[in-house]
Design a protein around this motif. Structure first.
Motif, PDB file in Angstrom:
ATOM      1  N   TRP A   1       4.875 -10.149  24.165  1.00 26.18           N
ATOM      2  CA  TRP A   1       4.367 -10.588  22.874  1.00 26.18           C
ATOM      3  C   TRP A   1       3.198  -9.693  22.502  1.00 26.18           C
ATOM      4  O   TRP A   1       2.242  -9.573  23.270  1.00 26.18           O
ATOM      5  CB  TRP A   1       3.884 -12.041  22.928  1.00 26.18           C
ATOM      6  CG  TRP A   1       4.986 -13.058  23.053  1.00 26.18           C
ATOM      7  CD1 TRP A   1       6.325 -12.805  23.045  1.00 26.18           C
ATOM      8  CD2 TRP A   1       4.826 -14.465  23.214  1.00 26.18           C
ATOM      9  NE1 TRP A   1       7.028 -13.981  23.177  1.00 26.18           N
ATOM     10  CE2 TRP A   1       6.135 -15.017  23.283  1.00 26.18           C
ATOM     11  CE3 TRP A   1       3.732 -15.319  23.304  1.00 26.18           C
ATOM     12  CZ2 TRP A   1       6.356 -16.385  23.441  1.00 26.18           C
ATOM     13  CZ3 TRP A   1       3.939 -16.682  23.462  1.00 26.18           C
ATOM     14  CH2 TRP A   1       5.242 -17.211  23.518  1.00 26.18           C
ATOM     15  N   HIS A   2       3.276  -9.086  21.330  1.00 24.63           N
ATOM     16  CA  HIS A   2       2.200  -8.180  20.923  1.00 24.63           C
ATOM     17  C   HIS A   2       1.038  -8.976  20.349  1.00 24.63           C
ATOM     18  O   HIS A   2       1.179  -9.685  19.355  1.00 24.63           O
ATOM     19  CB  HIS A   2       2.692  -7.163  19.894  1.00 24.63           C
ATOM     20  CG  HIS A   2       1.710  -6.053  19.655  1.00 24.63           C
ATOM     21  ND1 HIS A   2       1.866  -4.803  20.195  1.00 24.63           N
ATOM     22  CD2 HIS A   2       0.543  -6.024  18.953  1.00 24.63           C
ATOM     23  CE1 HIS A   2       0.836  -4.043  19.847  1.00 24.63           C
ATOM     24  NE2 HIS A   2       0.018  -4.761  19.089  1.00 24.63           N
ATOM     25  N   ILE A   3      -0.108  -8.841  20.989  1.00 24.75           N
ATOM     26  CA  ILE A   3      -1.333  -9.485  20.530  1.00 24.75           C
ATOM     27  C   ILE A   3      -2.161  -8.465  19.756  1.00 24.75           C
ATOM     28  O   ILE A   3      -2.551  -7.436  20.302  1.00 24.75           O
ATOM     29  CB  ILE A   3      -2.145 -10.037  21.721  1.00 24.75           C
ATOM     30  CG1 ILE A   3      -1.284 -10.988  22.565  1.00 24.75           C
ATOM     31  CG2 ILE A   3      -3.410 -10.731  21.238  1.00 24.75           C
ATOM     32  CD1 ILE A   3      -0.753 -12.185  21.818  1.00 24.75           C
ATOM     33  N   ALA A   4      -2.418  -8.745  18.483  1.00 23.71           N
ATOM     34  CA  ALA A   4      -3.113  -7.791  17.613  1.00 23.71           C
ATOM     35  C   ALA A   4      -4.623  -7.991  17.674  1.00 23.71           C
ATOM     36  O   ALA A   4      -5.307  -8.050  16.647  1.00 23.71           O
ATOM     37  CB  ALA A   4      -2.615  -7.947  16.180  1.00 23.71           C
TER      38      ALA A   4
ATOM     39  N   LEU B   1       4.455 -10.968  29.128  1.00 26.79           N
ATOM     40  CA  LEU B   1       3.337 -10.043  28.982  1.00 26.79           C
ATOM     41  C   LEU B   1       2.765 -10.207  27.580  1.00 26.79           C
ATOM     42  O   LEU B   1       3.443  -9.894  26.597  1.00 26.79           O
ATOM     43  CB  LEU B   1       3.793  -8.594  29.182  1.00 26.79           C
ATOM     44  CG  LEU B   1       4.664  -8.296  30.404  1.00 26.79           C
ATOM     45  CD1 LEU B   1       5.091  -6.832  30.411  1.00 26.79           C
ATOM     46  CD2 LEU B   1       3.934  -8.636  31.693  1.00 26.79           C
ATOM     47  N   MET B   2       1.544 -10.689  27.482  1.00 24.13           N
ATOM     48  CA  MET B   2       0.888 -10.836  26.174  1.00 24.13           C
ATOM     49  C   MET B   2      -0.183  -9.759  26.078  1.00 24.13           C
ATOM     50  O   MET B   2      -1.250  -9.872  26.683  1.00 24.13           O
ATOM     51  CB  MET B   2       0.285 -12.236  26.033  1.00 24.13           C
ATOM     52  CG  MET B   2       1.330 -13.319  25.903  1.00 24.13           C
ATOM     53  SD  MET B   2       0.635 -14.938  25.466  1.00 24.13           S
ATOM     54  CE  MET B   2      -0.023 -15.436  27.049  1.00 24.13           C
ATOM     55  N   GLY B   3       0.117  -8.695  25.338  1.00 27.06           N
ATOM     56  CA  GLY B   3      -0.811  -7.585  25.252  1.00 27.06           C
ATOM     57  C   GLY B   3      -0.448  -6.637  24.133  1.00 27.06           C
ATOM     58  O   GLY B   3       0.052  -7.055  23.085  1.00 27.06           O
ATOM     59  N   ASP B   4      -0.640  -5.350  24.373  1.00 30.56           N
ATOM     60  CA  ASP B   4      -0.451  -4.351  23.322  1.00 30.56           C
ATOM     61  C   ASP B   4       0.687  -3.395  23.661  1.00 30.56           C
ATOM     62  O   ASP B   4       1.560  -3.718  24.473  1.00 30.56           O
ATOM     63  CB  ASP B   4      -1.756  -3.592  23.073  1.00 30.56           C
ATOM     64  CG  ASP B   4      -2.367  -3.045  24.368  1.00 30.56           C
ATOM     65  OD1 ASP B   4      -1.603  -2.604  25.245  1.00 30.56           O
ATOM     66  OD2 ASP B   4      -3.598  -3.057  24.511  1.00 30.56           O
ATOM     67  N   SER B   5       0.657  -2.199  23.070  1.00 28.11           N
ATOM     68  CA  SER B   5       1.751  -1.247  23.237  1.00 28.11           C
ATOM     69  C   SER B   5       1.873  -0.738  24.672  1.00 28.11           C
ATOM     70  O   SER B   5       2.952  -0.300  25.070  1.00 28.11           O
ATOM     71  CB  SER B   5       1.582  -0.059  22.279  1.00 28.11           C
ATOM     72  OG  SER B   5       0.305   0.529  22.423  1.00 28.11           O
ATOM     73  N   LEU B   6       0.799  -0.796  25.446  1.00 28.37           N
ATOM     74  CA  LEU B   6       0.931  -0.395  26.844  1.00 28.37           C
ATOM     75  C   LEU B   6       1.870  -1.328  27.591  1.00 28.37           C
ATOM     76  O   LEU B   6       2.694  -0.890  28.397  1.00 28.37           O
ATOM     77  CB  LEU B   6      -0.439  -0.364  27.528  1.00 28.37           C
ATOM     78  CG  LEU B   6      -1.239   0.915  27.270  1.00 28.37           C
ATOM     79  CD1 LEU B   6      -2.231   0.702  26.152  1.00 28.37           C
ATOM     80  CD2 LEU B   6      -1.924   1.406  28.514  1.00 28.37           C
ATOM     81  N   ASP B   7       1.766  -2.628  27.309  1.00 28.91           N
ATOM     82  CA  ASP B   7       2.674  -3.594  27.929  1.00 28.91           C
ATOM     83  C   ASP B   7       4.105  -3.383  27.432  1.00 28.91           C
ATOM     84  O   ASP B   7       5.058  -3.478  28.209  1.00 28.91           O
ATOM     85  CB  ASP B   7       2.213  -5.015  27.613  1.00 28.91           C
ATOM     86  CG  ASP B   7       0.802  -5.272  28.088  1.00 28.91           C
ATOM     87  OD1 ASP B   7       0.613  -5.547  29.282  1.00 28.91           O
ATOM     88  OD2 ASP B   7      -0.127  -5.184  27.260  1.00 28.91           O
ATOM     89  N   ARG B   8       4.245  -3.115  26.125  1.00 31.51           N
ATOM     90  CA  ARG B   8       5.587  -2.886  25.582  1.00 31.51           C
ATOM     91  C   ARG B   8       6.222  -1.657  26.214  1.00 31.51           C
ATOM     92  O   ARG B   8       7.413  -1.657  26.542  1.00 31.51           O
ATOM     93  CB  ARG B   8       5.519  -2.715  24.061  1.00 31.51           C
ATOM     94  CG  ARG B   8       6.902  -2.551  23.421  1.00 31.51           C
ATOM     95  CD  ARG B   8       6.834  -2.455  21.907  1.00 31.51           C
ATOM     96  NE  ARG B   8       6.216  -1.221  21.445  1.00 31.51           N
ATOM     97  CZ  ARG B   8       5.037  -1.158  20.832  1.00 31.51           C
ATOM     98  NH1 ARG B   8       4.335  -2.253  20.626  1.00 31.51           N
ATOM     99  NH2 ARG B   8       4.543   0.005  20.428  1.00 31.51           N
TER     100      ARG B   8
END
Length: 459
Positions: free
Chosen positions: A224-227, A175-182
């Protein structure tokens, strides 16, 4: 002699016929260029691929793209998305539909919240709950072996998961995204009785990487957190991170710290990728604008940036910036993982009570839907569309809590993994289980129905 006949050449019928034929040829050639040149079945998508009206094979209908009913009870475990298949409209009439209204019937309340099995059984298979059963079964078997105890007695359901769920073994989902994915990764892990782990090496913050490994099954979920799509770290950057661009984050964090999780011990993976950006881009544009305004003021009048909520769409240039960077983002990741791994765009969620405050994120989401489907032939993981309206499922103004919608997210994630593994499901019934000899042929499995399911869909 009819009037004006003398002005019509004798060759006119042939010219007209030739012109019509030529226009048909040009039209067909154009349609084929659109369909074949872009690798898309645009014609089928434009007329409505998800209508289930015979335009696409039943085995290629995506239940999560269909209009449906969110079935919920006080027990979140019973949460299901029930598509409105034609079979729903063929159900017997209810007595209350009689006209004229019978005098002895009373009012029309229809307040029974249970759902008949005939309807509930058409819901997609709850794959996450199947994974949990499979994991618990393998765990009991391994624990018995380690303690030199006889294998536990199998229930009928244990035998079922043993015989059918091995396709989940050795899988990797990124999952490559933001805190919602985390957050969704964390909830998935907790529902399995496990803990998600955050890691980032020397750059460790919440906004680096996280993973959840399910032992015995050897399936791993990685985030992976994408900023966002910014190319550098401005001095006004509001989060404690040193690297911002996805290129730098890949080289300094993802590859050295997390790549072994994504590839796994089996040497394969990832088997499915979800990609997303939007929330951070919106905040970055707000932050930059605030910083510039403050620079024009005396130092004593400057205020600290607080994440704002825009009440207007982004500018067209801001959308152009995000689109160009997202193109590079997808191309970069395709260069890393190759063309064979199924990639999906995870659509953006909106705020709990956003209304006009959602204009900014919706601007990006609508643009990215168009971009990924037309430029990259990518399907949309549209969980956000199904979760729309579930305001009681939020834990703050933007993030969802662990609840019914998080369970639906997990089911959807494994639904697409099932398809990538070669499985076929029709109206809640498995018609074909992944086969050991073909379950790793991700591209071939995905492409079986892919052209029918690349659908932009507006928000």
């Amino acid at each position: 002699m009819p009037m004006f006949q003398s002005h019509v050449p004798r060759t006119a019928p042939f010219i007209i016929l030739f012109g019509v034929s030529l226009s048909v040829i040009i039209s067909v050639s154009y349609i084929n260029s659109v369909r074949l040149g872009n690798g898309l079945s645009r014609v089928r998508n434009v007329i409505g691929t998800q209508s289930f009206s015979g335009r696409i094979p039943p085995e290629c209908v995506d239940p999560y793209k269909m209009p449906g009913y969110m079935y919920t009870t006080e027990d979140r475990e019973e949460t299901r998305w029930i598509p409105f298949y034609p079979s729903f409209f063929d159900l017997p009439e209810l007595p209350e539909t009689a006209y004229p209204h019978p005098d002895d019937m009373g009012d029309i309340l229809l307040d029974n919240r249970t759902v008949d099995d005939a309807i509930l059984n058409t819901a997609p298979v709850p794959w996450f709950r199947m994974l949990r059963q499979y994991y618990n079964y393998l765990k009991r078997v391994d624990e018995a072996k380690e303690s030199n105890q006889p294998e536990p007695e199998l229930t009928e359901f244990d035998e079922y998961v043993r015989d059918h769920m091995s396709w989940m073994q050795h899988r990797r989902i990124l999952l490559m995204g933001d805190s919602l994915d985390r957050n969704q990764l964390q909830y998935l892990c907790e529902d399995l009785g496990l803990e998600s782990i955050e890691e980032g090496g020397i750059h460790l913050t919440k906004q680096t990487t996280a993973y959840c490994h399910v032992p015995h099954v050897n399936i791993t979920f990685v985030q992976w957190h994408i900023a966002g799509m910014y190319t550098f770290r401005p001095e006004w950057w509001w989060m404690p991170m040193k690297v911002v661009s996805f290129e730098d984050r890949y080289r300094e964090i993802f590859e050295p710290v997390s790549m072994p999780r994504v590839i796994g011990l089996s040497g394969s993976g990832p088997d499915l990728i979800l990609m997303q950006s939007g929330l951070w881009d919106q905040v970055a544009f707000l932050s930059g604008a605030h910083y510039q305004r403050m620079q024009a003021l005396p130092e004593e009048d400057r205020t600290k940036f607080v994440i704002g909520r825009p009440k207007e769409p982004l500018t067209i240039d801001q959308l152009r910036f995000v689109s160009k960077r997202f193109i590079k983002f997808v191309e970069f990741m395709k260069n890393v993982f190759g063309e064979d791994v199924p990639m999906m765009y995870r659509s953006s969620t909106i705020r709990k009570d956003g209304k006009d405050e959602d204009w900014g994120i919706l601007s990006i989401d609508r643009m990215l839907r168009s971009l990924v489907t037309t430029r990259f032939d990518m399907e949309v993981f549209d969980w956000s569309k199904l979760a729309y309206g579930a305001s009681n499922e939020y834990k703050d103004f933007i993030h969802f809590t662990k609840g019914r919608m998080s369970l639906l997210f997990s089911d959807m994630l494994l639904h697409y993994l099932f398809r990538a593994s070669g499985g076929v499901e029709v109206e809640g019934v498995v018609k074909k289980w992944p086969q050991e000899r073909t379950m790793d042929n991700l591209k071939a499995n995905w492409d079986m129905c892919h052209d029918y399911l690349v659908d932009t869909t507006n928000r």
